[in-house]
Design a protein around this motif. Structure first.
Motif, PDB file in Angstrom:
ATOM      1  N   ARG A 173       1.022 -16.915   5.681  1.00 45.83           N
ATOM      2  CA  ARG A 173       0.851 -16.804   4.224  1.00 45.83           C
ATOM      3  C   ARG A 173       0.707 -18.144   3.506  1.00 45.83           C
ATOM      4  N   ARG A 189       4.125  -6.814   6.163  1.00 45.75           N
ATOM      5  CA  ARG A 189       4.267  -5.433   5.675  1.00 45.75           C
ATOM      6  C   ARG A 189       3.070  -4.564   6.049  1.00 45.75           C
ATOM      7  N   ARG A 192       1.719  -0.929   7.152  1.00 46.73           N
ATOM      8  CA  ARG A 192       2.488   0.212   6.672  1.00 46.73           C
ATOM      9  C   ARG A 192       2.634   0.240   5.165  1.00 46.73           C
ATOM     10  N   HIS A 193       2.679  -0.938   4.573  1.00 44.75           N
ATOM     11  CA  HIS A 193       2.767  -0.951   3.108  1.00 44.75           C
ATOM     12  C   HIS A 193       1.478  -1.486   2.498  1.00 44.75           C
ATOM     13  N   ILE A 194       0.902  -0.677   1.643  1.00 47.52           N
ATOM     14  CA  ILE A 194      -0.313  -1.071   0.927  1.00 47.52           C
ATOM     15  C   ILE A 194       0.096  -1.427  -0.487  1.00 47.52           C
TER      16      ILE A 194
ATOM     17  N   ASP B  21       5.059  -2.911 -12.462  1.00 51.76           N
ATOM     18  CA  ASP B  21       5.235  -3.571 -11.169  1.00 51.76           C
ATOM     19  C   ASP B  21       6.688  -3.956 -10.924  1.00 51.76           C
ATOM     20  N   TYR B 179      12.933 -12.611   1.896  1.00 48.74           N
ATOM     21  CA  TYR B 179      12.023 -11.562   2.368  1.00 48.74           C
ATOM     22  C   TYR B 179      11.160 -11.000   1.244  1.00 48.74           C
ATOM     23  N   SER B 180      11.089 -11.742   0.152  1.00 53.75           N
ATOM     24  CA  SER B 180      10.301 -11.246  -0.978  1.00 53.75           C
ATOM     25  C   SER B 180       9.342 -12.330  -1.444  1.00 53.75           C
ATOM     26  N   ASP B 407      13.190  -6.796   4.010  1.00 60.08           N
ATOM     27  CA  ASP B 407      12.631  -6.319   2.743  1.00 60.08           C
ATOM     28  C   ASP B 407      12.569  -4.805   2.602  1.00 60.08           C
ATOM     29  N   ASP B 459       7.464 -12.228  -4.986  1.00 56.30           N
ATOM     30  CA  ASP B 459       6.952 -10.862  -5.089  1.00 56.30           C
ATOM     31  C   ASP B 459       6.963 -10.418  -6.548  1.00 56.30           C
ATOM     32  N   GLY B 464      10.997  -7.820  -3.547  1.00 56.91           N
ATOM     33  CA  GLY B 464      10.304  -7.140  -2.453  1.00 56.91           C
ATOM     34  C   GLY B 464      10.477  -5.639  -2.538  1.00 56.91           C
ATOM     35  N   ASN B 465      11.646  -5.190  -2.207  1.00 57.28           N
ATOM     36  CA  ASN B 465      11.992  -3.782  -2.324  1.00 57.28           C
ATOM     37  C   ASN B 465      12.533  -3.550  -3.733  1.00 57.28           C
ATOM     38  N   HIS B 653       5.367   2.612  -4.279  1.00 56.16           N
ATOM     39  CA  HIS B 653       5.886   1.437  -3.568  1.00 56.16           C
ATOM     40  C   HIS B 653       7.162   1.827  -2.820  1.00 56.16           C
ATOM     41  N   SER B 656       6.605   4.197   0.105  1.00 64.00           N
ATOM     42  CA  SER B 656       6.063   3.494   1.266  1.00 64.00           C
ATOM     43  C   SER B 656       7.170   2.751   2.021  1.00 64.00           C
ATOM     44  N   PHE B 657       8.057   2.111   1.288  1.00 65.71           N
ATOM     45  CA  PHE B 657       9.148   1.374   1.940  1.00 65.71           C
ATOM     46  C   PHE B 657      10.142   2.334   2.616  1.00 65.71           C
ATOM     47  N   ILE B 660       8.855   3.220   5.957  1.00 66.23           N
ATOM     48  CA  ILE B 660       9.057   2.140   6.931  1.00 66.23           C
ATOM     49  C   ILE B 660      10.516   2.110   7.377  1.00 66.23           C
ATOM     50  N   GLU B 664      11.958   2.329  11.153  1.00 61.31           N
ATOM     51  CA  GLU B 664      12.724   1.232  11.749  1.00 61.31           C
ATOM     52  C   GLU B 664      14.144   1.665  12.103  1.00 61.31           C
TER      53      GLU B 664
END
Lengths: 709, 709
Positions: A173, A189, A192-194, B21, B179-180, B407, B459, B464-465, B653, B656-657, B660, B664
Motif C-alpha cells: 500500500r 481485505r 472479501r471486502h469490497i 462513511d 489495522y485501519s 480489522d 480508513d 477500519g471496522n 460494510h 461484509s466484515f 469475514i 476466520e
C-alpha cells in the motif's frame, strides 16, 4: 407558507455549509436552483435495458436527483418520460439520425432535445450500455453546470480507444511518487471486502471517460500474478466492469523465475513462453475481460530482455503472444536507459526503439513519456512521437506531481498536456501533431491508448491537494478528446466541483490556467530541468553532483559554468536534436529561433546572451524565478477573496496549501538563484528579492520521511 | 402548505439516505423528531465566556443544531435563553448547589433543569471552560438519544485524571499493530497544514472525555524530539488544546546519543541529565502544556537503563527530574522482559518492579498492561495491580485488536476492560478492585492515569471496522468512569452512532455484549493464550515452535502433550500465581476453584479432566470453539435483519466484515482443533463440525503484507 419557505432556505443553506472534504470529486451534485426544467425531468425518466451498467445509470440519476433537488429520480414508461435513455433501436431511429449513430462507435453517445408541441424530450442514445452511461454522465454535468444543451445536440465519441490510469501502487500500500497518502487498494481485505471507495473510483472515472486501470506499480512485484492475488484483482475488476473500466496489471519480466520456479525468463525459451501462455489463461479465467500487461523492463533495475541479450521487441512479443488468444494487449514502456549512461539520456529510448519500429506484434503498443527525460515541469515532446511510424505509440503523462511540487503545489497540468498534444512533429508535414499520432490518425493505427500516472491515494479528497483533482479530471477529458482546450476543462471542473458562481469560476479558472507556467518559472524556467533534490525530488537541488551515475545529478543537466548554463543538445553537443524532424531540429538548433521555453534544454547559453526581452540570460532567469514567486503569492490573495463562495472546509484547505506553495516557490527561487549566482557572478536585477539566507542554509535543508517512496 | 411539508420529508429522507462513511463517529448529529422541546432550545442558547474552548462549544452547538434540525444554534442573552452554559458564578449559585460544584473539580460539570412557572431552563455549569465543553457534549448526547435528563440533574466528574490514547504511529506514517490504514498524522505537511481531521479527532475525543494523546510509537524514534519535529508536534498541540487534550511524546532512552551527540545515555551521567533537562525546556518552549513522556525501555530491543546496569526507577527518574520543573509526568511502561527468557514471562515485570516500589519520583506513573503477557483475548489482571502500593500505577488497555482478529473481527472490548477493572485484587481486603487502584482510591495516589492503544488510522471510518469505533468510545467512557457498565456504553454508542430504533439497538447491543466471549471462544477458550501466527499475529498458529526465543512461541504457552494442555503457573510450575494476593493464589491454584476462563492460563490439565459442565476438557474445548463459530455465523443473520434501519453504506460494510469474521472464526477453530487433536487423540464430540481440510492446509496459509507492521 412563508414559514416553510424560510425553513427550506435555512435547510438548504445548512446543507451547503456542511463539511465537504472533497471526496465526491466532480460528482458533487450540489443543490441547484429549482426553477429550471431539470427538476421536472428527474420526475419522469425512462431507462431501457437490464444490465449492471443500466443499474449504474439509474443509481447515478438517483444520486444526482438527491443532490440537485433532494428528490429521487422517478422512472416512467418510455411514452410518458421526458428523458429517454435507451440504446439505438427503431424507435430511436425516428429522432436520431443514422449518420450520428454510425459515427459514435461502441463508446460514444448522442444527446438530443426534441420538441413536439409543448413537449420537450431529451434522448440519450448509444450503441452500447456503456455509451448510455457516458451520455448520462454528460447530461448530468450539463444540468449541474446549468448549461443549455446545444440546439443540434451532442454527438460524442472518444478519439483514443483505451484511456488508462497507471497506479504506481505497491502491494504493501505504499505508492511510488504518491503524495496523497497510501494506496486505496486494500489488498489484505480483498477479495472479501469490497469498499465503497472502489465503486466511487469507478464512477468518477467513468464520468470522464476513463476506461482502464493498471492497479499495480510499474516497478512490479510478481506476486500479483499468483492465484491468491489474482482473486483479489478479479474482485476489483468485478466492481469496475459495469462502469466500462478494464483492469490491467504490471508484469514483472522475471516472474517465470520468481513465481514460476523456472531458471530463466529468456523470451525465446519455450518453457518461458509456455509459462506466460498458461499464466495468461489463468488470468482470463479470473478476469474474462482482462485488459493486458504494462511492462517496465530494462530500466532502473527492472529485469528485461536485455538480461538475455534480446531486444525490447522480443520481450514485448513474448507477452503479446501469451495474451493474444484472449484479446489482451501489451503496453511496453519506452522508458529504457542504460545503467552506465554512456550517452545523453534524452537520446537513449529513441535509439533503442527506432530500429525496432514494425517489429512488434499487433497487440503491442509502446508507451512513451511525454518528454525524453522524465516528467520534468516542462519538456519538449519525446522524439519517438513522429520518429516511429509502424508501431502504435501511446502517451504516458504523469498526473502525480513528482517533479511539480508534490502535494502542495497547485499546477493545472491540463496546459502542459495540451502543449505536448498540440505540438507539431512535422512527421508527415505540417499539422502532424502529437495528438494525431496517439489517436492513430497520422499513421493509421487501430490500437490507440493513453496513460496517466495516477495521483490518487487515501487522503480524504483522493489527491491531497484539492486542485490536483483537476489534473485527474483534465487527464480524463484529454484522453477522451486530446484536442479539448484547457480553459473549457478548467471551467467545467470548477463548476462541477465547487459552484456556478461566475466570479469564483472566472477568477479561479485564470489562476489555474496560469499555474503551470508559474511553477515552471519558480522551478525550472527557460528549459532548465532535473535540478531537484536527490531521491525524493522534494524541493530544489541544483547542487546535486558526484553520484554513482552522472545522469541522476543536477550538474549533468544544467551544466552551469562561469560562461553560461544549459545542456547542449545541438550538433556541437549530444545532438539529441537530430532525433526530431529536420523542420524542428533546424529551427531548434538555433538559439535565436528555438522557443525560449526550451532554450536551456537544447543549448548551453552564455550568461550575458541577450534574449527576446532585451535582457541578458542571467537577468531573465532571475526575473522568471521572481515572477513565479510573485504569482504564487498573488494566488493567496485571489483565493482569500473567494471566502464564502464555497464551503469552509475546502476553502481553508486550499488556502493553507497555497501558502505552503508560495513559501516553497521562494525556497526554489532562493536556492537556485544563489546556486547559479556562484557561476554567473552577477548581481540580481531590479525586481528580484535578495534571499534572506545564504546558499548553505538551503543546501542543508534535509527533510525526513518525504512521502512518495 | 401541504406541498412544502411533503417536500420537507422528501428532503429529510434524502439526507438520511445519503452515503455515510462513518467519519462522524459518535458525533453524527443525525436528524431527530421535531416535536421535542430540544428544537426550541437550540433557538435560545447563552454561552458565557471568551476562549477557544468557548468557541468550540458554540461551534459544536451549531453543528448539532444543523444535524438535528437543519437549523443554526441561536445565541441569546442569559435572561432570554433557555440553555445557559456558564462557569460557576454568583448567578449560577442560585440554582446549582455549592456541594455539587465543589464535588466536580476542574474537569467535571453539572447539568440541571430548572422549572419556574411555565419556563424551563437548562443550566450547564462547571469550574472551567473544559468542564463546560464536557457538559455540552453530554447534553447533546442526551438530545441525540432522546433521553430525558434526570430529575435531579447530572453531576459528573472523571475518576481518573489523565485519560490518554497511545498512538503506535511511526514518523513514516506506518502504524505498528494498526489495522485501519496508516497514521492520521501527516508529519510532512505539519506544521504548515492543519487538517480538518485533527480537529475532528479532538472533538471526538473530548466528547467522551479523553484528555491526552501520545502521538508517537512506544518503539520510539528520537527524531521526534528534534526542533524540526517539535514544531510539528506543537502545531498538533495547538489544535488539541481548546478541547482539553494534552500532547505527550514517546522518549527514546538513547536520544542523548542519537540526536544529542553524547556518547552515553546513562541516567546517572551529569551530561545526560543536563541534556534531558535542556530538552524538556526546549519542548515546553514549543508546547507550554506538554503532558510528558511515555517510555518503553529495556523491552523488545528498546534501549533502557539496563544498558548501563541501572534500575527502571533510575531510568524513569532521569526523565522525571527533567520534566518536573515544567509540570510534566513520566509514564514508564512495566512491559519489561528479559531477552534471554530465563523465567515465565508472566512473572518478569512484577519481579522487576516490586522491589522498586516507592523508589520512583512523584511525577512518575508506571504503565501496566491489563495482563501479564501481552493483550491476549483474555488475561487475568496483571499481578502488579495490588502488588505495588507506593507507586501510582496506570492501566494500559489495547484498543487496536492485535490479538483479537485485527480489522475484521467484531469484538466489543468494553466487556473485557470491565472484567479487568472489576476484578478484586484483595490487596486491601475484599473490594480492592483494579478500578479502585487505578483511580488512586485504594492506595491514595493523586497521580492517576489510564492509556488505550489507539485503533485509529486513515480508513474513512477511522477504525477500519465500524464496530471498532465502539471500542475507542468505550475506552473513553471507562477512562472517565471505570465503574460504568458495558451494556449502557453499548446502547449509548449505538444510539449516537446509528439510530434510536429500538429493535436495532436492543438486538445489536446484545450482539456486541456477547462478542468478546465469542472471540475468546473461537480463538483461545478456557485460558489458552498466545497461539496466534508468527510475527503479524493474523490467524491461528498453535504450531509455532523453535524460534530464537521460547516465549515468543505458541508451544511454550499451550504446552500441549498427550497428557493434556495448559501452562502450569502453580507452585508445581512457574509459580506465577504466588504474585497474586493469597486469597486469589490459593483459590486459583486449585483446578476446581479457579474460574474456568483462566483454567489453562494457570494449569496444565489432562484431556479427560472433567469440567463443571460434566464434559471432559477435550470435549469442552472443542465445543467452545464451535460455539464461537456458530455465534459468528448467527451474527450475519442478525445483522441482515437490520437492513433498512440504517444507511446502506455502513450496513453493507458491516455485513461484509461479519462474513469475514465468521470465515476466520472457522479458520481458527479448524486450525486449533486439528492441531490439538494430534495430542488429545480424541474424536470431536457431537455438535462440532469436522474440518473440510487437513492440518497441513492451515499450516501452509501464508498471507503476505498483513497490515500492522
Amino acid at each position: 407558507m412563508k414559514k416553510w419557505i424560510i425553513f427550506y432556505f435555512l435547510l438548504t443553506s445548512a446543507i451547503q455549509a456542511s463539511a465537504n472534504d472533497g471526496y465526491k470529486l466532480w460528482l458533487q451534485y450540489y443543490s441547484i436552483p429549482d426553477d429550471s426544467e431539470s427538476r421536472s425531468h428527474f420526475g419522469s425518466i425512462h431507462v431501457s435495458g437490464n444490465s449492471p451498467t443500466i443499474e449504474a445509470i439509474k443509481q447515478e440519476l438517483d444520486l444526482a436527483a438527491n443532490g440537485f433537488f433532494g428528490t429521487q429520480a422517478i422512472m416512467k414508461e418510455a411514452d410518458e418520460a421526458s428523458i429517454i435513455i435507451k440504446k439505438h433501436d427503431k424507435e430511436i431511429a425516428n429522432v436520431i439520425s443514422k449518420k450520428d449513430i454510425n459515427s459514435i462507435g461502441d463508446q460514444g453517445f448522442v444527446i438530443k432535445t426534441i420538441k413536439s408541441g409543448s413537449q420537450t424530450k431529451i434522448y440519450i442514445t448509444a450503441n452500447s450500455d456503456l455509451g448510455l452511461l457516458y451520455g448520462t454522465f454528460k447530461w448530468l454535468q450539463y444540468v449541474q453546470k446549468g448549461d443549455m444543451l446545444p440546439e443540434d445536440g451532442l454527438v460524442q465519441s472518444p478519439k483514443i480507444e483505451r484511456r488508462i490510469l497507471n497506479h504506481w501502487d505497491n502491494l504493501d500500500r505504499t505508492v511510488e511518487r504518491g503524495y496523497s497518502g497510501f494506496s486505496i487498494w486494500n489488498w489484505h481485505r480483498l477479495p472479501r471486502h469490497i469498499d465503497q471507495q472502489y465503486l466511487d473510483y469507478a464512477r468518477a472515472n467513468a464520468a470522464i471517460g476513463i476506461n482502464g486501470t493498471v492497479v499495480t506499480n510499474v516497478n512490479a512485484n510478481s506476486l500479483v500474478l499468483t492465484e491468491e492475488y489474482l482473486e483479489k484483482v478479479a474482485a476489483l475488476a468485478d466492481v469496475f466492469r459495469p462502469y466500462g473500466i478494464k483492469t490491467y496489471l504490471t508484469a514483472r519480466f522475471s516472474s517465470p523465475i520468481e513465481i514460476g520456479k523456472l531458471n530463466t525468463a529468456d523470451p525465446l525459451d519455450p518453457d518461458v513462453q509456455k509459462w506466460w501462455a498458461d499464466k495468461a489463461e489463468e488470468i482470463y479465467r479470473h478476469i474474462p475481460d482482462f485488459g493486458g500487461f504494462l511492462v517496465k523492463a530494462d530500466s532502473e533495475g527492472q529485469p528485461g530482455p536485455h538480461n538475455y541479450k534480446r531486444s525490447q521487441a522480443e520481450g514485448a512479443n513474448l507477452l503479446a503472444d501469451a495474451l493474444k488468444p484472449h484479446g489482451g494487449i501489451v503496453m511496453w514502456r519506452a522508458f529504457v536507459y542504460s545503467e552506465e549512461s554512456p550517452d545523453d539520456r534524452a537520446k537513449q529510448a529513441y535509439n533503442e526503439f527506432k530500429p525496432l519500429d514494425g517489429k512488434f506484434r499487433d497487440n503491442v503498443i509502446v508507451q512513451v513519456k511525454n518528454g525524453a527525460i522524465d516528467f520534468q515541469p516542462r519538456e519538449p515532446f519525446h522524439p519517438m512521437f513522429g520518429g516511429l511510424t509502424q508501431t502504435p505509440l501511446m502517451m504516458e503523462f504523469q498526473i502525480t506531481q513528482e517533479y511539480l511540487g508534490h502535494d502542495t503545489h497547485m499546477a493545472f497540468l491540463s496546459n502542459m498536456y495540451e502543449e505536448v498534444l498540440q505540438t507539431d512533429t512535422h512527421a508527415k508535414g505540417e499539422g502532424s501533431t502529437v495528438s494525431k499520432i496517439i489517436s492513430g490518425n497520422l499513421h493509421d493505427h487501430d490500437l490507440t491508448a493513453i496513460a496517466g500516472v495516477a495521483n490518487i491515494g487515501t487522503d480524504r479528497n483522493w489527491t491531497g491537494n484539492h486542485f490536483h483533482q483537476a489534473n485527474w479530471y483534465s487527464y480524463g477529458r484529454l484522453a477522451w478528446d486530446p484536442d479539448e482546450s484547457s480553459d473549457i476543462i478548467a471551467k467545467d471542473w470548477l463548476e462541477l466541483t465547487f459552484t456556478r458562481d461566475e466570479t469564483f469560476v472566472s477568477k479561479i479558472q485564470k489562476m489555474m490556467l496560469d499555474s503551470h507556467q508559474m511553477v515552471v518559472n519558480y522551478m525550472t524556467p527557460l528549459g532548465l530541468h532535473h535540478i531537484m533534490a536527490w531521491n525524493h525530488h522534494y524541493g530544489p537541488g541544483p547542487w546535486i553532483t558526484d553520484k554513482h551515475r552522472d545522469d541522476w545529478t543536477s550538474t549533468y543537466y544544467h551544466q552551469a559554468s562561469s560562461y553560461g548554463i544549459g545542456f547542449d543538445r545541438t550538433a556541437s553537443g549530444s545532438n539529441a536534436l537530430s532525433q526530431y524532424h529536420p523542420h524542428l531540429s533546424e529551427k531548434w538548433s538555433d538559439k535565436s529561433s528555438v522557443p525560449e521555453k526550451y532554450l536551456l534544454w537544447f543549448h548551453h547559453v552564455a550568461w550575458d546572451h541577450t534574449l527576446s526581452s532585451g535582457r541578458i540570460l542571467w537577468d531573465e532567469l532571475a526575473l522568471r524565478y521572481q515572477k513565479g514567486v510573485n504569482e504564487a503569492r498573488n494566488n493567496i490573495e485571489t483565493w482569500q477573496e473567494m471566502e464564502g463562495k464555497i464551503d469552509q472546509e475546502r476553502f481553508k484547505h486550499i488556502a493553507s496549501f497555497l501558502k505552503i506553495q508560495a513559501e516553497e516557490a521562494e525556497w526554489w527561487k532562493n536556492a537556485c538563484l544563489l546556486y547559479f549566482q556562484q557561476f554567473s557572478q552577477k548581481p540580481f536585477p531590479d525586481g528580484v528579492e535578495e534571499p534572506e539566507r545564504d546558499l548553505n542554509y538551503y543546501k542543508n535543508i534535509d527533510p525526513k520521511f518525504v512521502p512518495g517512496i
